[in-house]
Design a protein around this motif. Structure first.
Motif, mmCIF file in Angstrom:
data_model
loop_
_atom_site.group_PDB
_atom_site.id
_atom_site.type_symbol
_atom_site.label_atom_id
_atom_site.label_comp_id
_atom_site.label_asym_id
_atom_site.label_seq_id
_atom_site.Cartn_x
_atom_site.Cartn_y
_atom_site.Cartn_z
ATOM 1 N N SER A 112 0.810 -1.218 0.000
ATOM 2 C CA SER A 112 0.000 0.000 0.000
ATOM 3 C C SER A 112 0.843 1.268 0.000
ATOM 4 O O SER A 112 0.417 2.305 -0.536
ATOM 5 C CB SER A 112 -0.936 0.012 1.211
ATOM 6 O OG SER A 112 -1.845 -1.064 1.163
ATOM 7 N N ARG A 119 -2.388 0.986 -2.748
ATOM 8 C CA ARG A 119 -2.898 2.192 -2.094
ATOM 9 C C ARG A 119 -4.397 2.342 -2.322
ATOM 10 O O ARG A 119 -5.155 2.635 -1.387
ATOM 11 C CB ARG A 119 -2.165 3.409 -2.645
ATOM 12 C CG ARG A 119 -2.684 4.753 -2.116
ATOM 13 C CD ARG A 119 -2.249 5.869 -3.037
ATOM 14 N NE ARG A 119 -2.837 5.701 -4.365
ATOM 15 C CZ ARG A 119 -2.326 6.233 -5.474
ATOM 16 N NH1 ARG A 119 -1.221 6.926 -5.432
ATOM 17 N NH2 ARG A 119 -2.949 6.043 -6.630
ATOM 18 N N ASP A 120 -4.838 2.150 -3.566
ATOM 19 C CA ASP A 120 -6.265 2.277 -3.873
ATOM 20 C C ASP A 120 -7.088 1.243 -3.112
ATOM 21 O O ASP A 120 -8.186 1.545 -2.620
ATOM 22 C CB ASP A 120 -6.494 2.125 -5.375
ATOM 23 C CG ASP A 120 -5.910 3.282 -6.172
ATOM 24 O OD1 ASP A 120 -5.644 4.334 -5.565
ATOM 25 O OD2 ASP A 120 -5.703 3.124 -7.393
ATOM 26 N N ASN A 123 -7.316 2.297 0.605
ATOM 27 C CA ASN A 123 -8.301 3.373 0.782
ATOM 28 C C ASN A 123 -9.731 2.853 0.645
ATOM 29 O O ASN A 123 -10.635 3.285 1.368
ATOM 30 C CB ASN A 123 -8.054 4.481 -0.240
ATOM 31 C CG ASN A 123 -6.811 5.290 0.074
ATOM 32 O OD1 ASN A 123 -6.431 5.448 1.230
ATOM 33 N ND2 ASN A 123 -6.156 5.805 -0.964
ATOM 34 N N TYR A 126 -10.512 0.808 3.853
ATOM 35 C CA TYR A 126 -10.448 1.584 5.092
ATOM 36 C C TYR A 126 -11.789 2.229 5.427
ATOM 37 O O TYR A 126 -12.172 2.313 6.596
ATOM 38 C CB TYR A 126 -9.363 2.655 4.965
ATOM 39 C CG TYR A 126 -8.980 3.304 6.275
ATOM 40 C CD1 TYR A 126 -7.860 2.877 6.977
ATOM 41 C CD2 TYR A 126 -9.745 4.338 6.822
ATOM 42 C CE1 TYR A 126 -7.513 3.462 8.176
ATOM 43 C CE2 TYR A 126 -9.401 4.923 8.019
ATOM 44 C CZ TYR A 126 -8.280 4.489 8.692
ATOM 45 O OH TYR A 126 -7.939 5.060 9.887
ATOM 46 N N SER A 127 -12.503 2.673 4.415
ATOM 47 C CA SER A 127 -13.759 3.402 4.640
ATOM 48 C C SER A 127 -14.781 2.576 5.418
ATOM 49 O O SER A 127 -15.545 3.116 6.213
ATOM 50 C CB SER A 127 -14.362 3.840 3.303
ATOM 51 O OG SER A 127 -13.474 4.713 2.625
ATOM 52 N N CYS A 140 -3.961 -1.797 9.024
ATOM 53 C CA CYS A 140 -2.744 -0.980 9.058
ATOM 54 C C CYS A 140 -1.499 -1.849 9.248
ATOM 55 O O CYS A 140 -0.456 -1.586 8.626
ATOM 56 C CB CYS A 140 -2.841 0.050 10.167
ATOM 57 S SG CYS A 140 -4.085 1.324 9.884
ATOM 58 N N ILE A 284 -1.508 8.395 0.247
ATOM 59 C CA ILE A 284 -2.448 8.096 1.325
ATOM 60 C C ILE A 284 -2.435 9.241 2.321
ATOM 61 O O ILE A 284 -1.408 9.523 2.947
ATOM 62 C CB ILE A 284 -2.097 6.774 2.037
ATOM 63 C CG1 ILE A 284 -2.121 5.615 1.040
ATOM 64 C CG2 ILE A 284 -3.073 6.510 3.176
ATOM 65 C CD1 ILE A 284 -1.746 4.283 1.648
ATOM 66 N N ASN A 285 -3.538 9.907 2.465
ATOM 67 C CA ASN A 285 -3.660 11.008 3.417
ATOM 68 C C ASN A 285 -4.079 10.412 4.764
ATOM 69 O O ASN A 285 -5.265 10.251 5.047
ATOM 70 C CB ASN A 285 -4.691 12.020 2.920
ATOM 71 C CG ASN A 285 -4.687 13.287 3.748
ATOM 72 O OD1 ASN A 285 -4.360 13.277 4.932
ATOM 73 N ND2 ASN A 285 -5.048 14.403 3.122
ATOM 74 N N ARG A 289 -7.620 10.023 6.958
ATOM 75 C CA ARG A 289 -8.080 8.683 7.322
ATOM 76 C C ARG A 289 -8.335 8.599 8.831
ATOM 77 O O ARG A 289 -9.316 7.981 9.265
ATOM 78 C CB ARG A 289 -7.041 7.645 6.904
ATOM 79 C CG ARG A 289 -6.956 7.445 5.402
ATOM 80 C CD ARG A 289 -8.147 6.638 4.905
ATOM 81 N NE ARG A 289 -8.290 6.725 3.456
ATOM 82 C CZ ARG A 289 -9.222 7.394 2.827
ATOM 83 N NH1 ARG A 289 -10.125 8.076 3.514
ATOM 84 N NH2 ARG A 289 -9.297 7.414 1.508
ATOM 85 N N GLN A 292 -11.526 10.232 9.580
ATOM 86 C CA GLN A 292 -12.619 9.358 9.148
ATOM 87 C C GLN A 292 -12.883 8.273 10.190
ATOM 88 O O GLN A 292 -14.039 7.984 10.528
ATOM 89 C CB GLN A 292 -12.276 8.735 7.796
ATOM 90 C CG GLN A 292 -13.374 7.879 7.198
ATOM 91 C CD GLN A 292 -12.959 7.278 5.864
ATOM 92 O OE1 GLN A 292 -11.771 7.198 5.539
ATOM 93 N NE2 GLN A 292 -13.931 6.851 5.070
#
Length: 352
Positions: A112, A119-120, A123, A126-127, A140, A284-285, A289, A292
């Motif tokens: 990631s 990475r995509d 993300n 993660y949501s 993580c 990745i921000n 995250r 969120q």
């Protein structure tokens, strides 16, 4: 279909899934199938408990694991039933960490921080993984986003540490000893480079009851971590910083040298200290995250409080109703009782 999945033998279930998987190769039918399964898992939790792992693992083989997980994550992100969403995410997380069928998916998530596809996927998952703190921490650790895992642990509050959380934490600690997390255990050989991993594991240790088996397992693992680095790479840490201290904790000095990032800054994950932090760790921000995750957990806390209030009100109304019924049932008895014999006789009775 739901009856076939729940009532029949394993062989029948597999055949039913194969038929529906053939139909679901088209995008509209695929989403319809996933929505249908989530709906029936929500309506019948026993189906998720008894056959959920079998159904989901088979679908991942027949319809591509990444595609299935992305669709499930999209649906669960907006799930109104927060209790069900948490249970479903925990089940998906355990399947992700345990199943041999999802080895390629795990390998992609491990990249990631360096691979755009990984990475995509991180993300995307993660949501919905935010519904469960332990699932988020597991994701993580799998993605090697150790600094963010530590931040997630630090964000937990008293209401989050309940029995369900500790059960999930116990499962994670035991999974850390499996071959799936071999890479993580080997990274502990270089505590100077993977200080955020060390801090994350110590954070998990601090959340566990000291008398639990999981606490002893994790503490034993951490005791095997060398108090020095084999590679000799200790950025901004002197040689004396890794000597054992009088307190007996060989990592206190190392952990104390971990910088605290200012608000709004991007994470510099373990092993990536030479990376330009302006690129946001490859897109990745983590600050967003974390926000969120915290927002989702606040929703779960409010939901739990409202559920507790409703339960208390129901108990009070039931107890008051029971008391009123008992009082009504006592009234006919009192009216039918004879006069009190302890009263003295009247004068008319004396004359007779």
């Amino acid at each position: 279909m739901a009856v076939l999945l729940e009532k029949h033998r394993k062989e029948v279930v597999l055949l039913v899934l194969e038929v529906h998987a053939c139909i679901a190769r088209d995008a509209p039918h695929f989403r319809h199938l996933v929505v249908f399964l989530v709906h029936h898992f929500r309506m019948d939790h026993s189906l998720l408990e008894k056959r959920g792992t079998l159904i989901l693992r088979r679908l991942c083989i027949l319809l591509d694991a990444e595609r299935v997980y992305r669709e499930l994550s999209t649906i669960l992100e907006g799930e109104a039933d927060l209790d069900f969403a948490s249970v479903m995410v925990q089940a998906l997380n355990l399947i992700l960490l345990n199943s041999s069928e999802l080895a390629e998916l795990r390998a992609l998530i491990k990249q990631s921080l360096s691979n755009p596809s990984g990475r995509d996927l991180f993300n995307a998952l993660y949501s919905s993984w935010c519904h469960s703190p332990m699932a988020t921490i597991s994701l993580c650790l799998l993605a090697q986003a150790y600094q963010h895992a530590s931040a997630v642990i630090q964000s937990l509050v008293e209401e989050d540490i309940n029995v369900k959380f500790l059960v999930q934490l116990d499962k994670l600690v035991r999974l850390l000893e499996t071959p799936i997390f071999t890479y993580l255990r080997l990274q502990l050989l270089d505590p100077g480079r993977y200080t955020w991993l060390l801090k994350t594991l110590y954070g998990l240790l601090m959340l566990l009851p000291q008398q639990s088996a999981a606490f002893k397992i994790l503490r034993t693992r951490l005791k095997t971590v060398p108090a020095y680095t084999f590679s000799g790479e200790l950025p901004n840490i002197s040689a004396n910083a890794i000597r054992r201290t009088a307190s007996g904790n060989p990592y206190a000095q190392i952990l104390s040298h971990i910088p605290s990032l200012p608000s709004g800054s991007q994470n510099v994950e373990d092993g990536d200290r030479n990376t330009d932090i302006s690129n946001g760790t490859n897109g990745i921000n983590f600050t967003m995250r974390l926000q969120q995750f915290e927002h989702m957990q606040r929703q779960h806390r409010l939901h739990c409080k409202s559920q507790s209030q409703m339960t208390r009100q129901t108990r009070r109304s039931n107890s008051s109703g029971t008391a009123q019924e008992a009082q009504r049932s006592d009234e006919p008895r009192r009216s039918s009782l004879p006069a009190d014999s302890s009263r003295p006789p009247s004068r008319s009775s004396w004359r007779s």
